[in-house]
Each structure stands twice: as C-alpha cells, then as structure tokens.
Design a protein around this motif. Sequence first.
Motif, PDB file in Angstrom:
ATOM      1  N   ALA A  92       0.837  -1.201   0.000  1.00 23.48           N
ATOM      2  CA  ALA A  92       0.000   0.000   0.000  1.00 23.48           C
ATOM      3  C   ALA A  92       0.869   1.247   0.000  1.00 23.48           C
ATOM      4  O   ALA A  92       1.954   1.262   0.574  1.00 23.48           O
ATOM      5  CB  ALA A  92      -0.934   0.002   1.217  1.00 23.48           C
ATOM      6  N   LEU A  93       0.355   2.280  -0.656  1.00 19.64           N
ATOM      7  CA  LEU A  93       0.931   3.624  -0.626  1.00 19.64           C
ATOM      8  C   LEU A  93      -0.146   4.580  -0.156  1.00 19.64           C
ATOM      9  O   LEU A  93      -1.310   4.468  -0.555  1.00 19.64           O
ATOM     10  CB  LEU A  93       1.404   4.051  -2.019  1.00 19.64           C
ATOM     11  CG  LEU A  93       2.704   3.473  -2.570  1.00 19.64           C
ATOM     12  CD1 LEU A  93       2.849   3.869  -4.039  1.00 19.64           C
ATOM     13  CD2 LEU A  93       3.902   3.958  -1.769  1.00 19.64           C
ATOM     14  N   VAL A  94       0.227   5.523   0.701  1.00 23.48           N
ATOM     15  CA  VAL A  94      -0.721   6.517   1.209  1.00 23.48           C
ATOM     16  C   VAL A  94      -0.066   7.887   1.198  1.00 23.48           C
ATOM     17  O   VAL A  94       1.113   8.015   1.531  1.00 23.48           O
ATOM     18  CB  VAL A  94      -1.178   6.189   2.654  1.00 23.48           C
ATOM     19  CG1 VAL A  94      -2.140   7.252   3.167  1.00 23.48           C
ATOM     20  CG2 VAL A  94      -1.830   4.818   2.725  1.00 23.48           C
ATOM     21  N   GLY A 202       8.414   8.953   3.435  1.00 21.51           N
ATOM     22  CA  GLY A 202       9.280   9.850   2.680  1.00 21.51           C
ATOM     23  C   GLY A 202       8.443  10.844   1.893  1.00 21.51           C
ATOM     24  O   GLY A 202       7.234  10.964   2.108  1.00 21.51           O
ATOM     25  N   ARG A 203       9.060  11.546   0.968  1.00 16.26           N
ATOM     26  CA  ARG A 203       8.330  12.474   0.094  1.00 16.26           C
ATOM     27  C   ARG A 203       7.947  11.805  -1.232  1.00 16.26           C
ATOM     28  O   ARG A 203       7.159  12.344  -1.997  1.00 16.26           O
ATOM     29  CB  ARG A 203       9.150  13.732  -0.165  1.00 16.26           C
ATOM     30  CG  ARG A 203       9.314  14.606   1.078  1.00 16.26           C
ATOM     31  CD  ARG A 203      10.000  15.913   0.754  1.00 16.26           C
ATOM     32  NE  ARG A 203       9.189  16.778  -0.080  1.00 16.26           N
ATOM     33  CZ  ARG A 203       8.242  17.592   0.370  1.00 16.26           C
ATOM     34  NH1 ARG A 203       7.968  17.649   1.674  1.00 16.26           N
ATOM     35  NH2 ARG A 203       7.555  18.358  -0.453  1.00 16.26           N
ATOM     36  N   TYR A 204       8.537  10.654  -1.505  1.00 14.14           N
ATOM     37  CA  TYR A 204       8.224   9.866  -2.691  1.00 14.14           C
ATOM     38  C   TYR A 204       8.050   8.413  -2.264  1.00 14.14           C
ATOM     39  O   TYR A 204       8.668   7.970  -1.300  1.00 14.14           O
ATOM     40  CB  TYR A 204       9.358   9.931  -3.725  1.00 14.14           C
ATOM     41  CG  TYR A 204       9.745  11.313  -4.166  1.00 14.14           C
ATOM     42  CD1 TYR A 204       9.221  11.878  -5.332  1.00 14.14           C
ATOM     43  CD2 TYR A 204      10.657  12.065  -3.422  1.00 14.14           C
ATOM     44  CE1 TYR A 204       9.591  13.151  -5.745  1.00 14.14           C
ATOM     45  CE2 TYR A 204      11.021  13.328  -3.826  1.00 14.14           C
ATOM     46  CZ  TYR A 204      10.498  13.876  -4.983  1.00 14.14           C
ATOM     47  OH  TYR A 204      10.862  15.133  -5.386  1.00 14.14           O
ATOM     48  N   GLY A 205       7.234   7.672  -3.015  1.00 13.45           N
ATOM     49  CA  GLY A 205       7.070   6.256  -2.730  1.00 13.45           C
ATOM     50  C   GLY A 205       6.749   5.500  -4.007  1.00 13.45           C
ATOM     51  O   GLY A 205       6.192   6.065  -4.960  1.00 13.45           O
ATOM     52  N   GLN A 225      13.533   2.435  -6.913  1.00 10.09           N
ATOM     53  CA  GLN A 225      14.253   3.709  -6.850  1.00 10.09           C
ATOM     54  C   GLN A 225      14.349   4.349  -8.227  1.00 10.09           C
ATOM     55  O   GLN A 225      14.301   5.573  -8.356  1.00 10.09           O
ATOM     56  CB  GLN A 225      15.640   3.483  -6.244  1.00 10.09           C
ATOM     57  CG  GLN A 225      15.589   3.137  -4.757  1.00 10.09           C
ATOM     58  CD  GLN A 225      16.931   2.677  -4.218  1.00 10.09           C
ATOM     59  OE1 GLN A 225      17.645   1.912  -4.851  1.00 10.09           O
ATOM     60  NE2 GLN A 225      17.285   3.145  -3.025  1.00 10.09           N
ATOM     61  N   HIS A 226      14.469   3.529  -9.253  1.00 13.10           N
ATOM     62  CA  HIS A 226      14.451   4.040 -10.625  1.00 13.10           C
ATOM     63  C   HIS A 226      13.110   4.723 -10.920  1.00 13.10           C
ATOM     64  O   HIS A 226      13.071   5.809 -11.510  1.00 13.10           O
ATOM     65  CB  HIS A 226      14.699   2.900 -11.615  1.00 13.10           C
ATOM     66  CG  HIS A 226      14.610   3.332 -13.050  1.00 13.10           C
ATOM     67  ND1 HIS A 226      15.722   3.648 -13.802  1.00 13.10           N
ATOM     68  CD2 HIS A 226      13.537   3.517 -13.870  1.00 13.10           C
ATOM     69  CE1 HIS A 226      15.337   4.022 -15.014  1.00 13.10           C
ATOM     70  NE2 HIS A 226      14.012   3.930 -15.082  1.00 13.10           N
ATOM     71  N   VAL A 227      12.032   4.074 -10.540  1.00 13.88           N
ATOM     72  CA  VAL A 227      10.696   4.648 -10.758  1.00 13.88           C
ATOM     73  C   VAL A 227      10.576   6.007 -10.075  1.00 13.88           C
ATOM     74  O   VAL A 227      10.052   6.965 -10.651  1.00 13.88           O
ATOM     75  CB  VAL A 227       9.602   3.680 -10.247  1.00 13.88           C
ATOM     76  CG1 VAL A 227       8.245   4.378 -10.180  1.00 13.88           C
ATOM     77  CG2 VAL A 227       9.531   2.453 -11.143  1.00 13.88           C
ATOM     78  N   ILE A 228      11.081   6.102  -8.852  1.00 19.10           N
ATOM     79  CA  ILE A 228      11.026   7.371  -8.121  1.00 19.10           C
ATOM     80  C   ILE A 228      11.895   8.423  -8.807  1.00 19.10           C
ATOM     81  O   ILE A 228      11.464   9.569  -9.013  1.00 19.10           O
ATOM     82  CB  ILE A 228      11.473   7.180  -6.659  1.00 19.10           C
ATOM     83  CG1 ILE A 228      10.405   6.393  -5.880  1.00 19.10           C
ATOM     84  CG2 ILE A 228      11.736   8.524  -5.977  1.00 19.10           C
ATOM     85  CD1 ILE A 228      10.802   6.030  -4.473  1.00 19.10           C
ATOM     86  N   VAL A 281       3.648   1.686  -9.448  1.00 20.23           N
ATOM     87  CA  VAL A 281       2.925   2.892  -9.033  1.00 20.23           C
ATOM     88  C   VAL A 281       3.922   3.825  -8.361  1.00 20.23           C
ATOM     89  O   VAL A 281       4.791   3.375  -7.600  1.00 20.23           O
ATOM     90  CB  VAL A 281       1.776   2.583  -8.048  1.00 20.23           C
ATOM     91  CG1 VAL A 281       1.068   3.877  -7.625  1.00 20.23           C
ATOM     92  CG2 VAL A 281       0.780   1.633  -8.664  1.00 20.23           C
ATOM     93  N   ARG A 282       3.821   5.093  -8.634  1.00 18.92           N
ATOM     94  CA  ARG A 282       4.698   6.104  -8.030  1.00 18.92           C
ATOM     95  C   ARG A 282       3.846   7.198  -7.412  1.00 18.92           C
ATOM     96  O   ARG A 282       2.944   7.729  -8.067  1.00 18.92           O
ATOM     97  CB  ARG A 282       5.618   6.717  -9.089  1.00 18.92           C
ATOM     98  CG  ARG A 282       6.571   7.811  -8.580  1.00 18.92           C
ATOM     99  CD  ARG A 282       7.300   8.410  -9.781  1.00 18.92           C
ATOM    100  NE  ARG A 282       8.339   9.346  -9.414  1.00 18.92           N
ATOM    101  CZ  ARG A 282       8.163  10.654  -9.201  1.00 18.92           C
ATOM    102  NH1 ARG A 282       6.927  11.168  -9.293  1.00 18.92           N
ATOM    103  NH2 ARG A 282       9.174  11.438  -8.896  1.00 18.92           N
TER     104      ARG A 282
END
Length: 302
Positions: A92-94, A202-205, A225-228, A281-282
């Motif tokens: 999950a990402l929130v 963090g500020r990105y996920g 990390q590439h996606v971010i 997903v980013r």
Amino acid sequence: MISHQFFRSIHTNYILCYSTKKTLLSKLRKKTGYAFVNCKKALELNNNDIEKAEEWLNKEAQSQGWNKALKLQSRITSEGLIAMITNKNHGALVEINCETDFVARNKKFHDLAQIILTTVLKYGMTVDQDSLVKKTMLCTESINKLCAEDGKSLSDHSALTIGLIGENINIRRALCMSVQPGVHLYGCTHPTPVNPVPSSFGRYGALLALKSDKKKEMLGMQLCQHVIGMNPIKVGDPTIDEPLDNVDDETIMLYQEFLFNPALSIQQLLQNEQIEILDFVRFEMGETFENRQSLDSIETCG
C-alpha cells in the motif's frame, strides 16, 4: 508525644499520597503526551485510575479534534508524507498531508500515518484478486470510512491527532496493490529511512510488481528507486511503443537508462535478468495526478 506521632503520620501519608499522584501524573503524561493540566484533571475526575484517565483524555482530545478539524478544514495542507508498506503479496501507498514540514516530522503524525497505512493494507488484502496484479485506488472519502484495529474510523483517528497537534490533516489518497504467486512485490520511499521495511515514510514512494523465478530483493529495490528518480509514465510495450530520439526525455520505462547503470536500458536489463516488470505505481507528495490515467481509471470513492 502522641500528638507529634499523629502529625508525623499525617505528614508521611501526605508525602506518600503526593508522591503516588506525582508518579501517576508523570506516567500518564509520558504515555499520552497530553499537557500537565489536562492529565491532572483526568486523574482527579477518575479517582487516579490511570486507564480511565487515559480513556477520558482521548475522548476529550477527539471531541476537541473534531472541533479543530471543522475550524481548520479550510487551511491549506501543502506538506506531509508518502507512507509505504509491503507484506508478502500485498502493498500500500498513502499520501497524508498537513500544514507544515515540522508536523510532517512529528512522531504523533507518524503514528497516525502508520495506523492509516496498516488499515489500508488490511483493506487491500480483502479485495478480490482477479489478475496477476490488482490495483485499487482510494480517495479521501473512502479512506476515512475504513476502521482501524481498535474499531475507530480513520477519520476519528485523524480528528484525535488534529486535537493533539493543532494543525489541519488530510488523507489525500491511497493505493493498494496485490500480486499473485510467481509475481514479487517491492516497495520503497525516498529519502530512504534507516529501516526501510516493512513500512517507511518519505516524500516519494513506489510499488513495483516483478515477474521472476525467484525473489530479487536488491534489483527490485533498485527498480523502485528508478521509478522514483526517473518518473516513467508506464512500463511500455515494444510491439506498440517507440522510443524517443532523446533518451533524456524518455517517459516509457523500458527505453529509459537504468538509474544505477546508464550503460543499460531497462529493456536490456530485463532481458539480461530474464524478468518482466508487470506494473508499478509512483506517489509524489503534493503532485497533481490528473494525467496518470492508469490511476484515475481505478479510483474508488464509494
């Protein structure tokens, strides 16, 4: 002599009583984080029963939180964090927003983020798995209705935290991703925390689904990390998509240079490793996401 012993007994009992109250007060303050005055009042109203006092404090804070939430709801929440969690085949990402960067680093805000994150993950684990990779996007209204393990809704938990910190908080969005056996799920946030798994802020996920014979932990994390870092818009299909002339402008992941080895494209890397990226997903804190059609099409607000 009797009189002296009598007063000495009173004095000793007073000291013991005062010491006990002081210990309870200190314990309650440390456990809840509420102000001295509020903890003192809670103990007085509940005959020094620390559990009842804590319950009273939480109810008061939540009540005040709802009042503050109503007063502060128009205030802009331009700061916050991205929270990520993975659990075997589910992740999950929130995105949770607040008013200031100071509160975004606050422990109570992080505690709220963890409650939201685990609740969203638990919800995602109940969604029917009808494909190799299943994504479910939740908007603010849907997330707020979810109930945490203690039975309280996430909107109640937000109100409680608002009552504590005095800033507006908004749960902006969440995404659940589930994969079937044979597909491995990886996730990370940036800046990378000291202990990045199983959950991190963090500020990105990013979450990424990788089809491979065995788990490739290091490579999976590097691809996240590439996606971010490179912000691709989709994985890409070599039979349909054409690479751009200027690789620096490339937005299709397959044709991008691998962040950790620019001598290789992602497509070459996958061929060398005999693996396949099925989806990713980013999330970026504060981003506009109207252009991310793959997310808009699965958004759930019911």
